[in-house]
Structures are given as structure tokens and as C-alpha cells.
Design a protein around this motif. Structure first.
Motif, short mmCIF file in Angstrom:
data_model
loop_
_atom_site.label_atom_id
_atom_site.label_comp_id
_atom_site.label_asym_id
_atom_site.label_seq_id
_atom_site.Cartn_x
_atom_site.Cartn_y
_atom_site.Cartn_z
N HIS A 1 -9.86 6.30 4.80
CA HIS A 1 -11.07 5.54 5.08
C HIS A 1 -10.78 4.41 6.06
O HIS A 1 -9.66 4.27 6.55
N LEU A 2 -11.80 3.61 6.33
CA LEU A 2 -11.78 2.66 7.45
C LEU A 2 -11.17 1.31 7.16
O LEU A 2 -11.03 0.49 8.08
N HIS A 3 -10.82 0.97 5.93
CA HIS A 3 -10.43 -0.39 5.62
C HIS A 3 -9.11 -0.77 6.29
O HIS A 3 -8.26 0.09 6.55
N PRO A 4 -8.93 -2.07 6.59
CA PRO A 4 -7.83 -2.50 7.45
C PRO A 4 -6.44 -2.08 7.00
O PRO A 4 -5.58 -1.80 7.84
N ASP A 5 -6.17 -2.05 5.70
CA ASP A 5 -4.83 -1.67 5.24
C ASP A 5 -4.58 -0.17 5.37
O ASP A 5 -3.45 0.28 5.22
N HIS A 6 -5.61 0.59 5.68
CA HIS A 6 -5.47 2.04 5.87
C HIS A 6 -5.52 2.41 7.36
O HIS A 6 -4.71 3.21 7.82
N ILE A 7 -6.44 1.82 8.09
CA ILE A 7 -6.63 2.17 9.50
C ILE A 7 -5.82 1.29 10.44
O ILE A 7 -5.59 1.63 11.60
N GLY A 8 -5.33 0.14 9.95
CA GLY A 8 -4.80 -0.91 10.80
C GLY A 8 -3.78 -0.49 11.83
O GLY A 8 -3.86 -0.86 13.00
N MET A 9 -2.76 0.27 11.42
CA MET A 9 -1.67 0.64 12.33
C MET A 9 -1.92 1.96 13.05
O MET A 9 -1.06 2.44 13.79
N ILE B 1 0.86 -1.18 0.00
CA ILE B 1 0.00 0.00 0.00
C ILE B 1 0.89 1.23 0.00
O ILE B 1 1.96 1.23 0.63
N ASN B 2 0.46 2.27 -0.70
CA ASN B 2 1.16 3.54 -0.69
C ASN B 2 0.61 4.43 0.42
O ASN B 2 -0.59 4.72 0.45
N TRP C 1 5.08 16.64 10.52
CA TRP C 1 4.60 15.84 9.39
C TRP C 1 3.14 15.44 9.61
O TRP C 1 2.70 15.25 10.74
N TYR C 2 2.43 15.28 8.50
CA TYR C 2 1.12 14.64 8.51
C TYR C 2 1.25 13.30 7.79
O TYR C 2 1.77 13.23 6.67
N LEU C 3 0.79 12.24 8.44
CA LEU C 3 0.84 10.91 7.85
C LEU C 3 -0.53 10.56 7.29
O LEU C 3 -1.53 10.64 8.01
N ILE C 4 -0.56 10.16 6.02
CA ILE C 4 -1.81 9.77 5.36
C ILE C 4 -1.84 8.25 5.25
O ILE C 4 -1.09 7.65 4.49
N ASP C 5 -2.71 7.60 6.04
CA ASP C 5 -2.90 6.16 6.11
C ASP C 5 -1.71 5.48 6.78
O ASP C 5 -0.63 6.07 6.94
N THR C 6 -1.91 4.19 7.19
CA THR C 6 -0.95 3.60 8.13
C THR C 6 -0.50 2.19 7.81
O THR C 6 0.49 1.72 8.36
N GLY C 7 -1.21 1.46 6.97
CA GLY C 7 -0.86 0.07 6.69
C GLY C 7 -1.65 -0.91 7.55
O GLY C 7 -2.35 -0.54 8.50
N LEU C 8 -1.52 -2.19 7.19
CA LEU C 8 -2.23 -3.27 7.88
C LEU C 8 -1.55 -3.57 9.22
O LEU C 8 -0.32 -3.51 9.34
N ASN C 9 -2.34 -3.92 10.21
CA ASN C 9 -1.79 -4.23 11.53
C ASN C 9 -1.26 -5.65 11.56
O ASN C 9 -2.00 -6.61 11.82
N THR C 10 0.02 -5.81 11.29
CA THR C 10 0.69 -7.10 11.36
C THR C 10 1.96 -6.93 12.18
O THR C 10 2.43 -5.80 12.42
N GLN C 11 2.55 -8.04 12.60
CA GLN C 11 3.82 -7.98 13.32
C GLN C 11 4.89 -7.34 12.46
O GLN C 11 5.69 -6.53 12.93
N LEU C 12 4.90 -7.69 11.15
CA LEU C 12 5.87 -7.09 10.24
C LEU C 12 5.68 -5.58 10.16
O LEU C 12 6.67 -4.83 10.20
N SER C 13 4.44 -5.13 10.05
CA SER C 13 4.19 -3.68 9.97
C SER C 13 4.70 -2.97 11.22
O SER C 13 5.31 -1.90 11.13
N GLN C 14 4.46 -3.56 12.39
CA GLN C 14 4.95 -2.95 13.63
C GLN C 14 6.47 -2.87 13.64
O GLN C 14 7.05 -1.85 14.03
N GLU C 15 7.12 -3.94 13.20
CA GLU C 15 8.58 -3.94 13.17
C GLU C 15 9.11 -2.91 12.18
O GLU C 15 10.09 -2.19 12.47
#
Length: 349
Positions: free
Chosen positions: A76-84, A29-30, A40-54
Motif C-alpha cells: 500500500h501507499l503509506h510512507p514506511d512501505h512506499i518510501g524507498m 518494519i518487516n 527476487w521480488y521485494l515486498i515493500d521498501t521502508g521509510l525514505n531516510t538517509q539511514l534507509s538509503q545507507e
């Protein structure tokens, strides 16, 4: 892209793109960073996985950030955007912002992923014509949102349509676009003619437009209306959540609009006189899909049929399951592809 670091590049002055891996066929995901004089302003965050946290932990310690992240903004609310977002908000002690309708949908999905939501989802899928093991499988998937997101922010700031964000790269206006989600927010920079389009406009795939048990009554109509409105923007480049930065803005809007019009024609011209959502699905999707993809396919098939019924092109009997009656087959008529008429966009919730 590699999976051992977040890929980051400055794509325009003061605008950075981050590529975060995803464990799907759509493998990343971009995300975007907008620089300001003091942060800075961060737009979206990625999916909540152990790899994403690392990856996020390593990136935050990499020395890139000589100024703090001031706010997390969710398209928006979808997991790959809101997850982290919850994890990052806690780590950085910064607020999270999202539209009101998307936050309402996120909390609904979060709170109805267990037995409490079973009746709601069972009725929803029964409307489509699902029975037996197929119905049970779809109802079971209601818990996927909670499993993928894992944690919602404790509280959020609400983004209102046409709110503005001020950064070094100029003023960004929040533009609502219902359809893929109840109140997706893109960010428009009229000075630079740039649009951070999230999932609302993608360069090589079409965003899923599904009918859900709550939310938009006619999501595909909302989406097509929104595309008509977005087409009025003098956009030079759009920055999507998936795919490459692109300059074919109006052409892509036309392609997506015609894509859906072709699906309308396939449904109207190929289906029998009476049919359910389940019976209509093979007309526009492969029926041989894994369960999680079938969930999206059924939802999008229903969205197309509701659109046609609301425009009077199909009739709908609201018994269980919903039964659609196709007057084109009754009268041996032919449905032709045409762009939908422009209408004023109304609030999605």
C-alpha cells in the motif's frame, strides 16, 4: 534489532524477512523477499531516510543478491512501505507495482501537500469540529506525506485484485483489503497457506482506519467486510509488516472485529444526544496526544461515527461541523456488542 545493518532471515523456503528500522515508537518494519529461479521480488521498501538509503546501499553490495531484484511490490501507499521504492527503482532499474486506488491516493497526497490542498483539508477538519489553532495545526500536517516519502516512483505497474505472482515458493495471489488504505494488497499462497498481510492484519496492534478527504466513503465498513472475507482463508501463518509471524489468524480477526465493536458500544452508550467528531474522540482515544497522533485519532473516530451513521444507528446533520444525533441516548437504550453482518465486498474505488 541494530541500526547498522538490515536484519535478514529465511523464514520459509524461498521466503526471506528483512527488518528495516523506523524512527518511531514502532521501531521497524518487516519487508519480504520472494525468491524465484532467476531473481527476487521485494515486498515493500521502508521509510525514505538517509539511514534507509545507507542500509539499502550496503545490503545491495553485501553479496546476498547473486540474482537481481526483478520487481518491487507495494502492499500500500503509506510512507514506511512506499518510501524507498523510487530510490530502489532508480538504483536497480526495476519496476514498481501497486494497486490502482492506492496509487491514486498517493498522487493525491503528494500533489495536495502544499497551498493547493489547503482548502480541501481545511474543509475536512472543519467537518470534524476543529477550530482555531487546532484546525491550523491539523491542516499544516497535510504536508507530512511528501516530507516522509520525499519521492514517488516516476511510473508504476498496476496490481489488479487476484493477479498472480509466480515464485519458487509457489503462486501468490493478490487479495484486496480496503480500510487501512483504499486498496491494500495482501499476498496469499494457498499451497503453503501463507499470507503476507502487510498492515491489513497485525498480530499485536490494530491498523489505523481513518476517514480522509478523498477515498473510501466508509472505510471501517470496508475494512470489517474485508476481514470477514479474509477469515474464509485456510491460513496457517500470516506474515505482517509489524510484529511477529503469527498463526492465530481467525482468532486475531475476531479480536480486531470485537475491538471495533467495543468502540461502537463506547460511543453509543457514553456520548450525549448531540456531538461532533471532536467531542466524540475522548470516548475512544486519549485527547492528550501529540498532533501527528491526534490526526490519526480524529480520522479513526470519524470512521467509527460514519460507520454507525451509515447503518442508521446515528443520525448526521451535514452542516459545518457535522453534528451526530444519538437516538440511543434519546430513548435511554443500550447498544450491545455484536459482530457486523457479512456483506459482499465491493471495489473500493
Amino acid at each position: 534489532m541494530t541500526n547498522n545493518a538490515i536484519s535478514v532471515s529465511e523464514i520459509f523456503t524461498g521466503i526471506y524477512q528483512l527488518k528495516m528500522p523506523l524512527p518511531f515508537r514502532l521501531n521497524h518494519i518487516n519487508l519480504y523477499l520472494l525468491e524465484d529461479v532467476n531473481g527476487w521480488y521485494l515486498i515493500d521498501t521502508g521509510l525514505n531516510t538517509q539511514l534507509s538509503q545507507e542500509l539499502w546501499a550496503a545490503f545491495l553490495q553485501s553479496g546476498f543478491f547473486t540474482k537481481p531484484i526483478k520487481k518491487i511490490i507495494l502492499t500500500h501507499l503509506h510512507p514506511d512501505h512506499i518510501g524507498m521504492s523510487a530510490w530502489l527503482s532508480e538504483q536497480l532499474a526495476v519496476p514498481v507495482a501497486i494497486s490502482a486506488c492506492d496509487w491514486a491516493m498517493a498522487t493525491f497526497l503528494w500533489n495536495n501537500g502544499d497551498a493547493a490542498g489547503e482548502k480541501i483539508y481545511q474543509q475536512h477538519w472543519t467537518h470534524f469540529g476543529l477550530r482555531g489553532s487546532q484546525l491550523s495545526e491539523m491542516v499544516e500536517l497535510r504536508g507530512q506525506y511528501k516530507k516522509l516519502v520525499k519521492q514517488l516512483p516516476a511510473e508504476v505497474e498496476i496490481i489488479h485484485p487476484h493477479d498472480r505472482l509466480f515464485s519458487s515458493s509457489g503462486t501468490w495471489e493478490f487479495l484486496p483489503g480496503a480500510g487501512h488504505s483504499p486498496e491494500h494488497m495482501a499476498l496469499w499462497n494457498s499451497e503453503q497457506k501463507l499470507l503476507i498481510s502487510g498492515d491489513h492484519l497485525l498480530p499485536s496492534i490494530t491498523p489505523n482506519i481513518s476517514l480522509h478527504p478523498v477515498g473510501l466513503r466508509n472505510p471501517l465498513e470496508s475494512y470489517l467486510q474485508s476481514l470477514e472475507e479474509f477469515s474464509l482463508l485456510d491460513c496457517k501463518h500470516y506474515l505482517p509488516a509489524h510484529g511477529a509471524i503469527s498463526s492465530d489468524f481467525r482468532e486475531r480477526i475476531n479480536q480486531i472485529t470485537l475491538h471495533h465493536q467495543q468502540k461502537f458500544a463506547d460511543l453509543m452508550n457514553q456520548l450525549p444526544t448531540r456531538f461532533t467528531v471532536v467531542e466524540a474522540l475522548p470516548c475512544i482515544f486519549s485527547a492528550d496526544l501529540p498532533a501527528h497522533q491526534l490526526l490519526f485519532a480524529y480520522g479513526e473516530t470519524a470512521a467509527h461515527l460514519i460507520y454507525l451513521a451509515e447503518r442508521g444507528l446515528l443520525q448526521r446533520d451535514d452542516d459545518d461541523p457535522w453534528l451526530f444525533i444519538n437516538p440511543f441516548q434519546v430513548n435511554s437504550a443500550k447498544y450491545t456488542v455484536d459482530r457486523p453482518a457479512t456483506r459482499l465486498h465491493t471495489s473500493p474505488c
